[in-house]
Design an enzyme around this catalytic site. Structure first.
Site, short mmCIF file in Angstrom:
data_model
loop_
_atom_site.label_atom_id
_atom_site.label_comp_id
_atom_site.label_asym_id
_atom_site.label_seq_id
_atom_site.Cartn_x
_atom_site.Cartn_y
_atom_site.Cartn_z
N THR A 113 1.33 -25.67 -70.66
CA THR A 113 2.88 -25.16 -70.69
C THR A 113 2.72 -23.79 -71.53
OG1 THR A 113 3.43 -26.53 -72.62
CG2 THR A 113 3.92 -27.36 -70.26
N ASN B 123 -0.10 -34.32 -83.09
CA ASN B 123 -0.11 -35.43 -83.66
C ASN B 123 -1.37 -36.37 -83.20
OD1 ASN B 123 2.05 -35.76 -81.68
ND2 ASN B 123 1.51 -37.73 -81.72
N ASP C 142 5.21 -37.93 -84.46
CA ASP C 142 5.23 -36.59 -83.71
C ASP C 142 5.46 -35.53 -84.45
OD1 ASP C 142 4.81 -35.81 -81.26
OD2 ASP C 142 6.92 -35.71 -80.75
N TRP D 174 8.37 -25.53 -80.84
CA TRP D 174 7.51 -24.30 -80.43
C TRP D 174 8.67 -23.08 -80.29
CZ3 TRP D 174 10.24 -21.92 -76.49
CH2 TRP D 174 11.19 -22.31 -75.95
N CYS E 284 12.70 -38.62 -69.48
CA CYS E 284 13.27 -37.75 -68.66
C CYS E 284 14.80 -37.93 -68.24
CB CYS E 284 12.70 -38.01 -67.21
SG CYS E 284 11.06 -37.22 -67.06
N MET F 203 9.96 -37.94 -59.11
CA MET F 203 10.06 -39.38 -59.47
C MET F 203 8.88 -40.14 -58.62
SD MET F 203 11.44 -41.71 -60.99
CE MET F 203 10.90 -43.38 -61.13
#
Length: 713
Positions: free
Chosen positions: A187, A286, A330, A420, A638, A678
């Site tokens: 990403t 992490n 995290d 980010w 999600c 999905m």
């Protein structure tokens, strides 16, 4: 895609010349002035162009352009906009070269426009399979492209490095660069360093081993790789080559059999090059799973949640600084790393400035990795303090939820005090501008947890930390954000702009004494860089999470921002994702200049959320309990905490499939909606699990229906 070019006012030759002088720095870009982008051009960072993700190697995101400044920013208007065909989160920073603006969008698509008029030049779709979403923790986002020579480079969500012809958008090569396409995604934006394309990968919440790699710009062949997590010590470390000693040392800080699921430490963002030392500095994610006890992990787990420095030409280890030892919260260190010369204890030092998720602003010597300072800028409770010499954090014993067996509410939470979203440093003010989150996170260690073939590998039990109905109002009130200006030399806050919600956009600072930021409430705002005074704003009709940039053409300065609400906060935060209001995703590129008079089309009316009308609950309490655990592990990421969706994906409390056991089974087990992202979960779930999920969702929908009716009455 729909693009609208807005009328421009003709100006005289004399006015053009005056405007060019006002912009300052290099001459305005002329079409066809260069054959391609070189290392020297990236290093010099031409004033009028934006050639790399953070504009310069140091990732300062500071522009020397001054035509738009604190005296006239109120005259800024919309020059042109381009609507996009990807209604997901938009996180990219556009690049500009030779009068062309290049931008990546969700699903790793790339588009090129005339930077002056907005006229489309080309568009590229890598055709990422939509089922890739099952291994993408944080939406189908992409943070940007790289430009080098005559090519544009993009990392795709399904793990490819793609090179495109900059003039035509035609694909030059497409090469899978991740270890596998089941656990890894890309990403982040590639960076260009010493004639190589650098990029890592995401996947730390799955079964991934972190790394940073350099690739040949003509073929995509790997030149070097630095793994951030050691492999199985029984195999030895000779295969790590020049980094064998570094990996052997790191292995001593681990316990258990971490390598069987990768270990985490992914480099999904945060790559900075320092020409003065020839070092590449990057942040790591992490350790996985979050819960150390789930895999028998003990120790600091190097080189996770760290800044690591390697030789730019060979990838050889130089130094590391671990910001969060034994990370179980995290607290990725993948936030942008900025390099600058600042005063430290009365002496000018060449430093890396980092404000990662864990809530501290760190100042580190670039050459040696020496800790210079670390100061919290938000409420922090996971540590009782940092060692003043080494910077190592002392862990609050109560924060070790895996050892206490008790729930822990951590500050910051997993979205971090700063994620980010790009920070910016102004050499003129000496201030670091940080998009800040203040959001707590609950952690509960899962009992008898085992890795699964699909879904998040957390080792925690989200079903035990979901917000109860009676606690939602208080949680929303306590979940806020801010734009914080941090005085790096003085180690203290200079000013702060409070915001009603976290997850606001990245930042741009300029020599015109301006700071630009888009926010979650649908506003693009300019502040004075020295005092934080609000000077201008423009409604974007959608939340903004990307960072703005600026460029100049023909004597005019432009400011551009990619708009489009989404990302992990919108997906997984549930009702907290709406603290700033429920905004529809409207994805578009918006470009501004002084005196422009353009307008957007009328904003669509907000969707009226359908009234909850679930079937009656007929299940058993044990089904709800089991379904809650399954939902927490496989669905929350999600569809949102407590089955309340953030807006990008369906709210399952309203699903028409709730009335049919077979309908839910066909979706969850058979994967009939896999083309929509999905996929089938049959590798982890059984048909009876799907029914438990259905009963949990029916119960949740009926509970919230009763709550709404009570409020209405």
């Amino acid at each position: 895609m729909r693009m609208k070019q807005l009328s421009a006012v003709a100006i005289s030759t004399v006015a053009l010349a005056i405007a060019a002088c006002q912009i300052g720095g290099a001459d305005p870009v002329k079409a066809g002035a260069t054959a391609g982008v070189t290392d020297a051009m990236i290093a010099a960072a031409p004033d009028a162009e934006w050639l790399s993700y953070g504009r310069d190697y140091g990732e300062q995101r500071f522009s020397p352009l001054t035509q738009v400044n604190d005296q006239n920013v109120g005259q800024l208007g919309l020059a042109w906009y381009a609507d996009l065909d990807t209604a997901r989160g938009q996180e990219a920073t556009p690049l500009v070269h030779d009068g062309v603006i290049y931008v990546s969008t969700a699903w790793s698509m790339v588009k090129a426009y005339d930077a002056r008029t907005g006229q489309p030049k080309w568009a590229y779709d890598p055709k990422v399979p939509r089922e890739t979403l099952v291994r993408a923790c944080c939406d189908a986002v992409n943070r940007g492209v790289a430009i080098y020579g005559d090519k544009i480079y993009v990392g795709t969500l399904d793990g490819r490095l793609v090179a495109l012809d900059a003039k035509t958008g035609k694909e030059v090569f497409s090469k899978v660069v991740v270890p596998d396409q089941q656990n890894y995604t890309i990403t982040g934006a590639p960076r260009v360093v010493k004639g190589r394309i650098l990029i890592g990968a995401g996947g730390g919440e799955y079964r991934a081993r972190g790394y940073l790699a350099a690739y040949d710009p003509n073929t995509g062949a790997e030149v070097w790789r630095f793994n951030t997590v050691p492999g199985n010590p029984a195999d030895g470390f000779a295969k790590e080559g020049r980094n064998a000693k570094a990996m052997e040392a790191a292995a001593k800080s681990w316990a258990g059999d971490w390598w069987t699921i990768g270990g985490g430490g992914t480099v999904w963002d945060s790559i900075t090059y320092d020409p003065a030392t020839n070092l590449v500095l990057f942040g790591t994610g992490n350790a996985e799973p979050w819960n150390p006890a789930a895999m028998g992990r003990e120790g600091d787990a190097l080189y996770t949640s760290s800044i690591v420095a390697v030789n730019a030409e060979t990838g050889e280890y130089a130094w590391h600084f671990q910001e969060t030892p034994e990370d179980r919260w995290d607290f990725d260190s993948d936030a942008q790393i900025t390099i600058a010369d600042v005063m430290v204890n009365g002496q000018k030092r060449h430093v890396a400035i980092h404000a990662p998720k864990n809530g501290h602003v760190y100042v580190i010597d670039v050459k040696t990795g020496q800790f210079l300072s670390g100061t919290p800028w938000v409420p922090v409770n996971w540590t009782t303090g940092l060692d003043p010499k080494t910077g190592k954090a002392t862990i609050n014993p109560e924060a070790r939820y895996d050892k206490t067996g008790k729930p822990w509410v951590g500050l910051p939470g997993a979205i971090g005090a700063h994620s980010w979203h790009a920070q910016s440093f102004s050499p003129k003010t000496g201030l670091l501008y940080i998009p800040t989150n203040v959001a707590a996170q609950g952690y509960v260690a899962a009992k008898d947890w085992k890795p699964s073939a699909i879904g998040y590998q957390f080792g925690i039990d989200p079903s035990q930390t979901s917000l109860p109905a009676e606690g939602r109002a208080a949680a929303k009130a306590a979940t806020v954000g801010a734009l914080v200006a941090w005085d790096v030399a003085a180690k203290k806050e200079a000013w702060r702009v409070p915001m009603p919600t976290p997850w606001n956009g990245g930042v741009l600072s300029t020599a015109g004494n301006l700071v630009f930021q888009g926010n979650a409430t649908g506003q693009f705002v300019a502040y004075s860089a020295d005092k934080g005074q609000k000077l201008w704003s423009y409604g974007t009709q959608s939340g903004v999470i990307a960072a703005p940039m600026t460029y100049a053409i023909g004597g005019e300065q432009y400011v551009a921002i990619l708009v489009g609400w989404g990302g992990v906060w919108d997906l997984s935060a549930g009702i907290l994702a709406h603290t700033g209001g429920a905004y529809k995703n409207i994805s578009r590129l918006m470009v501004f200049k002084l005196g422009a008079k353009g307008t957007l089309p009328a904003a669509p009316k907000p969707d009226n959320q359908a009234v909850l009308d679930p079937p009656p609950f007929t299940g058993k309490p044990e089904q709800v309990a089991r379904g809650s655990q399954l939902y927490g592990r496989y669905c929350t990421v999600c569809h949102g905490d407590a089955a309340i969706a953030g807006g990008l994906v369906p709210d399952l409390r309203h699903s028409g499939a709730l009335g049919s056991e077979e309908a839910i089974k066909s979706i969850v087990i058979d994967g009939v909606l896999h083309e929509n992202g999905m996929v089938s979960f049959k590798s982890a779930l059984k048909p009876e699990d799907a029914e438990d999920l259905r009963q949990f969702l029916i119960k949740r929908a009926n509970d919230d229906k009763a709550l709404e009716e009570k409020k209405g009455g």
